[in-house]
Design a protein around this motif. Structure first.
Motif, PDB file in Angstrom:
ATOM      1  N   PHE A  13       0.852  -1.192   0.000  1.00  0.00           N
ATOM      2  CA  PHE A  13       0.000   0.000   0.000  1.00  0.00           C
ATOM      3  C   PHE A  13       0.885   1.238   0.000  1.00  0.00           C
ATOM      4  O   PHE A  13       1.914   1.264   0.677  1.00  0.00           O
ATOM      5  CB  PHE A  13      -0.889   0.028   1.247  1.00  0.00           C
ATOM      6  CG  PHE A  13      -1.837  -1.125   1.340  1.00  0.00           C
ATOM      7  CD1 PHE A  13      -3.076  -1.067   0.716  1.00  0.00           C
ATOM      8  CD2 PHE A  13      -1.492  -2.266   2.034  1.00  0.00           C
ATOM      9  CE1 PHE A  13      -3.947  -2.130   0.795  1.00  0.00           C
ATOM     10  CE2 PHE A  13      -2.360  -3.339   2.112  1.00  0.00           C
ATOM     11  CZ  PHE A  13      -3.590  -3.272   1.496  1.00  0.00           C
ATOM     12  N   HIS A  14       0.456   2.258  -0.730  1.00  0.00           N
ATOM     13  CA  HIS A  14       1.160   3.537  -0.760  1.00  0.00           C
ATOM     14  C   HIS A  14       0.116   4.639  -0.913  1.00  0.00           C
ATOM     15  O   HIS A  14      -0.964   4.420  -1.464  1.00  0.00           O
ATOM     16  CB  HIS A  14       2.149   3.617  -1.928  1.00  0.00           C
ATOM     17  CG  HIS A  14       3.178   2.544  -1.917  1.00  0.00           C
ATOM     18  ND1 HIS A  14       4.253   2.566  -1.060  1.00  0.00           N
ATOM     19  CD2 HIS A  14       3.281   1.408  -2.625  1.00  0.00           C
ATOM     20  CE1 HIS A  14       4.983   1.483  -1.268  1.00  0.00           C
ATOM     21  NE2 HIS A  14       4.411   0.759  -2.212  1.00  0.00           N
ATOM     22  N   PHE A  15       0.452   5.823  -0.436  1.00  0.00           N
ATOM     23  CA  PHE A  15      -0.409   6.977  -0.632  1.00  0.00           C
ATOM     24  C   PHE A  15       0.180   7.834  -1.736  1.00  0.00           C
ATOM     25  O   PHE A  15       1.359   8.172  -1.708  1.00  0.00           O
ATOM     26  CB  PHE A  15      -0.544   7.792   0.658  1.00  0.00           C
ATOM     27  CG  PHE A  15      -1.253   7.031   1.739  1.00  0.00           C
ATOM     28  CD1 PHE A  15      -2.630   6.882   1.706  1.00  0.00           C
ATOM     29  CD2 PHE A  15      -0.551   6.450   2.771  1.00  0.00           C
ATOM     30  CE1 PHE A  15      -3.294   6.165   2.691  1.00  0.00           C
ATOM     31  CE2 PHE A  15      -1.197   5.729   3.760  1.00  0.00           C
ATOM     32  CZ  PHE A  15      -2.570   5.591   3.718  1.00  0.00           C
ATOM     33  N   VAL A  43      -5.270 -14.122  -4.597  1.00  0.00           N
ATOM     34  CA  VAL A  43      -6.662 -14.495  -4.832  1.00  0.00           C
ATOM     35  C   VAL A  43      -7.545 -13.716  -3.862  1.00  0.00           C
ATOM     36  O   VAL A  43      -7.212 -13.586  -2.688  1.00  0.00           O
ATOM     37  CB  VAL A  43      -6.850 -16.020  -4.607  1.00  0.00           C
ATOM     38  CG1 VAL A  43      -8.313 -16.419  -4.755  1.00  0.00           C
ATOM     39  CG2 VAL A  43      -5.973 -16.811  -5.554  1.00  0.00           C
ATOM     40  N   GLN A  44      -8.660 -13.195  -4.338  1.00  0.00           N
ATOM     41  CA  GLN A  44      -9.595 -12.468  -3.470  1.00  0.00           C
ATOM     42  C   GLN A  44     -10.460 -13.486  -2.731  1.00  0.00           C
ATOM     43  O   GLN A  44     -11.612 -13.717  -3.075  1.00  0.00           O
ATOM     44  CB  GLN A  44     -10.447 -11.508  -4.294  1.00  0.00           C
ATOM     45  CG  GLN A  44      -9.659 -10.401  -4.929  1.00  0.00           C
ATOM     46  CD  GLN A  44     -10.551  -9.461  -5.729  1.00  0.00           C
ATOM     47  OE1 GLN A  44     -11.767  -9.506  -5.655  1.00  0.00           O
ATOM     48  NE2 GLN A  44      -9.924  -8.592  -6.506  1.00  0.00           N
ATOM     49  N   ALA A  45      -9.901 -14.077  -1.684  1.00  0.00           N
ATOM     50  CA  ALA A  45     -10.571 -15.180  -1.003  1.00  0.00           C
ATOM     51  C   ALA A  45     -11.219 -14.772   0.312  1.00  0.00           C
ATOM     52  O   ALA A  45     -12.395 -15.040   0.530  1.00  0.00           O
ATOM     53  CB  ALA A  45      -9.566 -16.307  -0.756  1.00  0.00           C
ATOM     54  N   TYR A  46     -10.472 -14.158   1.189  1.00  0.00           N
ATOM     55  CA  TYR A  46     -10.958 -13.830   2.529  1.00  0.00           C
ATOM     56  C   TYR A  46     -10.813 -12.336   2.787  1.00  0.00           C
ATOM     57  O   TYR A  46      -9.885 -11.707   2.288  1.00  0.00           O
ATOM     58  CB  TYR A  46     -10.156 -14.580   3.601  1.00  0.00           C
ATOM     59  CG  TYR A  46     -10.073 -16.061   3.357  1.00  0.00           C
ATOM     60  CD1 TYR A  46     -11.157 -16.883   3.618  1.00  0.00           C
ATOM     61  CD2 TYR A  46      -8.915 -16.627   2.838  1.00  0.00           C
ATOM     62  CE1 TYR A  46     -11.084 -18.250   3.393  1.00  0.00           C
ATOM     63  CE2 TYR A  46      -8.830 -17.986   2.599  1.00  0.00           C
ATOM     64  CZ  TYR A  46      -9.915 -18.794   2.883  1.00  0.00           C
ATOM     65  OH  TYR A  46      -9.850 -20.132   2.644  1.00  0.00           O
ATOM     66  N   THR A  47     -11.696 -11.799   3.601  1.00  0.00           N
ATOM     67  CA  THR A  47     -11.568 -10.397   3.993  1.00  0.00           C
ATOM     68  C   THR A  47     -10.649 -10.324   5.203  1.00  0.00           C
ATOM     69  O   THR A  47     -10.883 -10.984   6.213  1.00  0.00           O
ATOM     70  CB  THR A  47     -12.939  -9.789   4.326  1.00  0.00           C
ATOM     71  OG1 THR A  47     -13.764  -9.879   3.166  1.00  0.00           O
ATOM     72  CG2 THR A  47     -12.801  -8.335   4.730  1.00  0.00           C
ATOM     73  N   LYS A  48      -9.592  -9.538   5.068  1.00  0.00           N
ATOM     74  CA  LYS A  48      -8.634  -9.341   6.154  1.00  0.00           C
ATOM     75  C   LYS A  48      -8.496  -7.855   6.412  1.00  0.00           C
ATOM     76  O   LYS A  48      -8.747  -7.034   5.535  1.00  0.00           O
ATOM     77  CB  LYS A  48      -7.271  -9.937   5.793  1.00  0.00           C
ATOM     78  CG  LYS A  48      -7.305 -11.434   5.607  1.00  0.00           C
ATOM     79  CD  LYS A  48      -5.923 -11.974   5.331  1.00  0.00           C
ATOM     80  CE  LYS A  48      -5.967 -13.483   5.152  1.00  0.00           C
ATOM     81  NZ  LYS A  48      -4.631 -14.013   4.875  1.00  0.00           N
ATOM     82  N   ARG A  49      -8.071  -7.518   7.603  1.00  0.00           N
ATOM     83  CA  ARG A  49      -7.860  -6.115   7.961  1.00  0.00           C
ATOM     84  C   ARG A  49      -6.408  -5.719   7.753  1.00  0.00           C
ATOM     85  O   ARG A  49      -5.495  -6.474   8.047  1.00  0.00           O
ATOM     86  CB  ARG A  49      -8.218  -5.873   9.426  1.00  0.00           C
ATOM     87  CG  ARG A  49      -9.678  -5.935   9.680  1.00  0.00           C
ATOM     88  CD  ARG A  49      -9.980  -5.587  11.105  1.00  0.00           C
ATOM     89  NE  ARG A  49     -11.417  -5.699  11.325  1.00  0.00           N
ATOM     90  CZ  ARG A  49     -11.979  -5.741  12.494  1.00  0.00           C
ATOM     91  NH1 ARG A  49     -11.243  -5.688  13.584  1.00  0.00           N
ATOM     92  NH2 ARG A  49     -13.288  -5.837  12.607  1.00  0.00           N
ATOM     93  N   ALA A  50      -6.251  -4.519   7.235  1.00  0.00           N
ATOM     94  CA  ALA A  50      -4.917  -3.919   7.107  1.00  0.00           C
ATOM     95  C   ALA A  50      -5.026  -2.512   7.696  1.00  0.00           C
ATOM     96  O   ALA A  50      -6.053  -1.848   7.552  1.00  0.00           O
ATOM     97  CB  ALA A  50      -4.494  -3.858   5.648  1.00  0.00           C
ATOM     98  N   TYR A  51      -3.998  -2.090   8.380  1.00  0.00           N
ATOM     99  CA  TYR A  51      -4.000  -0.771   9.008  1.00  0.00           C
ATOM    100  C   TYR A  51      -2.961   0.101   8.320  1.00  0.00           C
ATOM    101  O   TYR A  51      -1.837  -0.331   8.074  1.00  0.00           O
ATOM    102  CB  TYR A  51      -3.702  -0.891  10.503  1.00  0.00           C
ATOM    103  CG  TYR A  51      -4.778  -1.642  11.241  1.00  0.00           C
ATOM    104  CD1 TYR A  51      -5.889  -0.976  11.750  1.00  0.00           C
ATOM    105  CD2 TYR A  51      -4.714  -3.020  11.385  1.00  0.00           C
ATOM    106  CE1 TYR A  51      -6.896  -1.660  12.404  1.00  0.00           C
ATOM    107  CE2 TYR A  51      -5.716  -3.715  12.042  1.00  0.00           C
ATOM    108  CZ  TYR A  51      -6.801  -3.033  12.550  1.00  0.00           C
ATOM    109  OH  TYR A  51      -7.796  -3.712  13.191  1.00  0.00           O
ATOM    110  N   ALA A  52      -3.371   1.308   7.991  1.00  0.00           N
ATOM    111  CA  ALA A  52      -2.474   2.251   7.329  1.00  0.00           C
ATOM    112  C   ALA A  52      -2.644   3.616   7.977  1.00  0.00           C
ATOM    113  O   ALA A  52      -3.746   4.003   8.359  1.00  0.00           O
ATOM    114  CB  ALA A  52      -2.802   2.338   5.842  1.00  0.00           C
TER     115      ALA A  52
END
Length: 90
Positions: A13-15, A43-52
Motif C-alpha cells: 500500500f502507498h499513498f 486471490v480475493q478469497a478472505y476479507t482481512k484487515r490492514a492498518y495504514a
C-alpha cells in the motif's frame, strides 16, 4: 483500517499525492490523496484487515491552521470512494 480481500500473498500500500492547494491568507491547505494497492496477484478469497496511517505533519507549516484531507480509494465493486478528514496541526 482497510478491509482487503486476500488469501496468502503480500500486499503493498502507498499513498499518492494527487494535489495540494494552499491558501496562505486563510491559513488552510487542501490535500488530495489516493490509495495505491498492489495485491501481488493474490486471490480475493478472505476479507482481512490492514492498518495504514497517513503522515500529515509534513503538510503543516507556520501559518497553516487547518488541513482538509481527501482520501480516494478504489473499491472492489469498481467504484471510487472518497473520505474527507480535517487535521488541525496546532
Amino acid at each position: 483500517m482497510l478491509e482487503i480481500k486476500s488469501q496468502n500473498k503480500s500486499h503493498a500500500f502507498h499513498f499518492i499525492e494527487d494535489e495540494i492547494i494552499t491558501d496562505i491568507e486563510a491559513g488552510t491547505r487542501i490535500v488530495r490523496l489516493s490509495l495505491y494497492h498492489d495485491d501481488g496477484g493474490d486471490v480475493q478469497a478472505y476479507t482481512k484487515r490492514a492498518y495504514a496511517s497517513v503522515p500529515l505533519r509534513q503538510y503543516a507549516e507556520d501559518g497553516i491552521n487547518k488541513i482538509t484531507v481527501y482520501l480516494s480509494i478504489n473499491t472492489y465493486s469498481g467504484k471510487e470512494a472518497t473520505y474527507e478528514f480535517e487535521y488541525n496541526p496546532q
